[in-house]
Design an enzyme around this catalytic site. Structure first.
Site, PDB file in Angstrom:
ATOM      1  N   HIS A  63      -4.801  -0.112   6.474  1.00 30.46           N
ATOM      2  CA  HIS A  63      -4.415   0.730   7.622  1.00 30.46           C
ATOM      3  C   HIS A  63      -5.351   0.635   8.838  1.00 30.46           C
ATOM      4  CE1 HIS A  63      -7.178   3.321   5.432  1.00 30.46           C
ATOM      5  NE2 HIS A  63      -6.276   3.671   4.544  1.00 30.46           N
ATOM      6  N   ASN A  82      -5.599   6.415  -6.498  1.00 31.94           N
ATOM      7  CA  ASN A  82      -6.195   7.762  -6.358  1.00 31.94           C
ATOM      8  C   ASN A  82      -5.274   8.841  -6.944  1.00 31.94           C
ATOM      9  OD1 ASN A  82      -4.345   7.381  -4.266  1.00 31.94           O
ATOM     10  ND2 ASN A  82      -5.501   8.608  -2.799  1.00 31.94           N
ATOM     11  N   ASP A 109      -9.316   3.632  -2.293  1.00 36.59           N
ATOM     12  CA  ASP A 109      -8.570   4.178  -1.147  1.00 36.59           C
ATOM     13  C   ASP A 109      -8.541   5.707  -1.158  1.00 36.59           C
ATOM     14  OD1 ASP A 109      -7.022   4.018   1.226  1.00 36.59           O
ATOM     15  OD2 ASP A 109      -5.254   4.514   0.068  1.00 36.59           O
ATOM     16  N   HIS A 116       0.837  -1.214   0.000  1.00 40.04           N
ATOM     17  CA  HIS A 116       0.000   0.000   0.000  1.00 40.04           C
ATOM     18  C   HIS A 116       0.865   1.254   0.000  1.00 40.04           C
ATOM     19  CE1 HIS A 116      -3.717   2.134   2.020  1.00 40.04           C
ATOM     20  NE2 HIS A 116      -3.057   2.968   1.246  1.00 40.04           N
ATOM     21  N   ASP A 166       1.587   2.754   3.535  1.00 42.20           N
ATOM     22  CA  ASP A 166       0.677   3.857   3.176  1.00 42.20           C
ATOM     23  C   ASP A 166       1.488   5.130   2.928  1.00 42.20           C
ATOM     24  OD1 ASP A 166      -1.577   5.313   2.544  1.00 42.20           O
ATOM     25  OD2 ASP A 166      -2.380   5.372   4.582  1.00 42.20           O
ATOM     26  N   HIS A 197       1.389   5.343  -2.206  1.00 42.14           N
ATOM     27  CA  HIS A 197       0.880   6.326  -3.166  1.00 42.14           C
ATOM     28  C   HIS A 197       2.063   6.917  -3.922  1.00 42.14           C
ATOM     29  CE1 HIS A 197      -3.184   6.277  -1.360  1.00 42.14           C
ATOM     30  NE2 HIS A 197      -2.519   6.024  -0.240  1.00 42.14           N
ATOM     31  N   LEU A 198       2.086   6.685  -5.237  1.00 44.30           N
ATOM     32  CA  LEU A 198       3.186   7.209  -6.060  1.00 44.30           C
ATOM     33  C   LEU A 198       2.815   8.541  -6.724  1.00 44.30           C
ATOM     34  CD1 LEU A 198       4.620   3.935  -7.642  1.00 44.30           C
ATOM     35  CD2 LEU A 198       5.540   5.270  -5.735  1.00 44.30           C
ATOM     36  N   ARG A 199       1.535   8.910  -6.645  1.00 44.64           N
ATOM     37  CA  ARG A 199       1.035  10.244  -7.046  1.00 44.64           C
ATOM     38  C   ARG A 199       1.059  10.528  -8.549  1.00 44.64           C
ATOM     39  NH1 ARG A 199      -1.680  10.632  -2.501  1.00 44.64           N
ATOM     40  NH2 ARG A 199      -0.521  11.421  -0.721  1.00 44.64           N
TER      41      ARG A 199
HETATM   42 ZN   LIG Z   1      -6.567   4.897   2.904  1.00 38.85          ZN
END
Ligand SMILES: [Zn+2]
Length: 417
Positions: free
Chosen positions: A218, A99, A157, A65, A291, A67-69
């Site tokens: 999470h 996301n 997410d 989990h 995360d 986030h690479l954006r």
């Molecule tokens: Zn989340």
């Protein structure tokens, strides 16, 4: 680098095979070639040798989990910078959340991220696809093309799956592909911690009804840990993760560090933190996932209410988690299992163990290295962490991905022996 590397004299920790002993490991042609029984050397010529005395040698770490954006938020992180920070942090496989802008809700988007990761990334990236079109919470996406494109799960997410009806549909279809629906449990209308527990209870019930696979992201409260424990006892197909920050930090950090400690779900009480650790010990919590949620400092310097939630986690995850071992809350094997064979089992891929002929992904930790978290040295574009300035003991000092050294600390010596 030569095509063969001998990692010599380190403590090999491979929870899948119940190995925790001093020994030697030979990598050859991008594969694990040989694992010693004791301290014997491999037969054959002299190899390039990494001296690992006093170090811990593990299968490459897996993060389910992050986030690479990219695309859409490249000022926070890119696939290039995110994977570089992940390699520095000891990860050889990471799974990125959808996301982005636009969100990852089509096979084309998934393929684009995978291609970019192959061209510009340092390590393996597996994307996660949206549950709903545009991540808008209304219409379920058509999952099959995304599965064919290589997603490892589905998640909205940042938000929960909006309704139990949608969750039911998603779990029914996810089941056909043996893929999890990853649940960000938060009730937009209910305050924490009850909001998390309410959605977790709702979706565990749907999972029980459908026999689909829900993965609770999470987990942050003692109540959610107990809900998952009871569901597992009943045979519900549920897996769960906890983050380093929820395993290490509590809500008092918010007073000390303000917006830098703002994260979703929020940091909780010491009792919640201890319940997460207990959840790892008894198998209720399967894995640790970062995360990793990078933001710009400009955004994070806003007042608490206006700042975005999230902590940049790759650079510090493993170093900070070693505290759980030092303080005897977890054994080294319990910790490493949450980063290797257990996430590999969720991915259903031949990773996370020193199996001969499997890919040569290796993470090496110096358990005694003392260091101060300096965000200016982060490889992630996200400098947002409440751990800035913290003194940590234990650090990843080398990461090997597909037989190639993708990160090495100056203290690690490689020479011909
Ligand atoms: Zn989340």
């Amino acid at each position: 680098m030569n095509k063969a590397l001998l990692i010599k004299g380190g403590r090999l920790v491979d929870p899948a095979r119940k190995i925790s002993r001093v020994g030697n490991l030979l990598l050859k042609d991008d594969k694990i070639s040989w694992v010693s029984e004791g301290r014997e050397n491999p037969v054959g010529k002299a190899y390039d040798t990494l001296t690992a005395k006093g170090l811990i040698v593990c299968p490459g770490f897996i993060d389910f989990h992050c986030h690479l954006r990219e695309p859409g938020f490249e000022s926070k992180e890119t696939i290039a910078t995110g994977t570089k920070a992940a390699a520095y942090g000891g990860f050889t496989t990471i799974c990125c959340m959808p996301n982005t802008r636009p969100p990852l809700d089509s096979a084309d988007m998934i393929v684009a991220v995978k291609n970019k990761a192959e061209q510009e990334g340092m390590i393996q990236v597996f994307p996660i696809g949206c549950v709903t079109k545009g991540r808008k919470g209304k219409d379920l996406i058509y999952m099959e093309p995304l599965v064919k494109a290589g997603v490892v799960g589905f998640s909205d997410d940042g938000d929960p799956v909006r309704t139990p009806e949608l969750m039911e549909e998603a779990l029914e279809i996810g089941k056909m592909f043996n893929l999890p629906v990853i649940d960000h449990c938060e009730d937009p209308n209910g305050g924490p911690p009850e909001g998390e527990e309410k959605i977790a209870a709702r979706d565990l019930e749907v999972a029980e009804k459908t026999n689909g696979w829900v993965h609770i992201a999470h987990v942050s409260t003692a109540g959610t840990v107990e809900l998952i424990r009871q569901a597992k006892k009943k045979g519900v197909k549920v897996t769960a993760e906890a983050t380093p920050h929820h395993l290490l930090l509590t809500a008092d950090m918010i007073e000390k560090r303000g917006s830098l400690a703002k994260v979703n779900p929020p940091l909780r009480t010491e009792a919640d933190r201890q319940a997460l650790v207990a959840g790892i010990k008894d198998g209720t919590i399967d894995i640790i996932a970062t995360d990793h949620a990078p933001h710009t400092m400009q955004e994070k310097q806003r007042p608490y209410a206006d700042a975005p939630a999230g902590i940049s986690g790759f650079d510090t995850a493993v170093g900070s988690l070693m505290w759980l071992v030092q303080s005897k809350q977890l054994t080294l094997t319990e910790l490493i299992a949450c980063l290797t064979n257990k996430p590999a089992a969720i991915l259903n891929k031949p990773l996370g163990s020193f199996v001969v002929d499997s890919v040569a992904n290796v993470t090496i930790i110096d358990p005694n290295k003392e260091w101060v978290v300096d965000v200016n040295k982060f490889l992630s574009l996200g400098k947002n962490t409440p751990l800035a300035g913290a003194k940590l003991t234990g650090k990843v000092v080398a990461t090997i991905y597909q037989g190639n050294l993708v990160y090495k600390d100056d203290s690690v010596i490689i020479g011909l022996r």
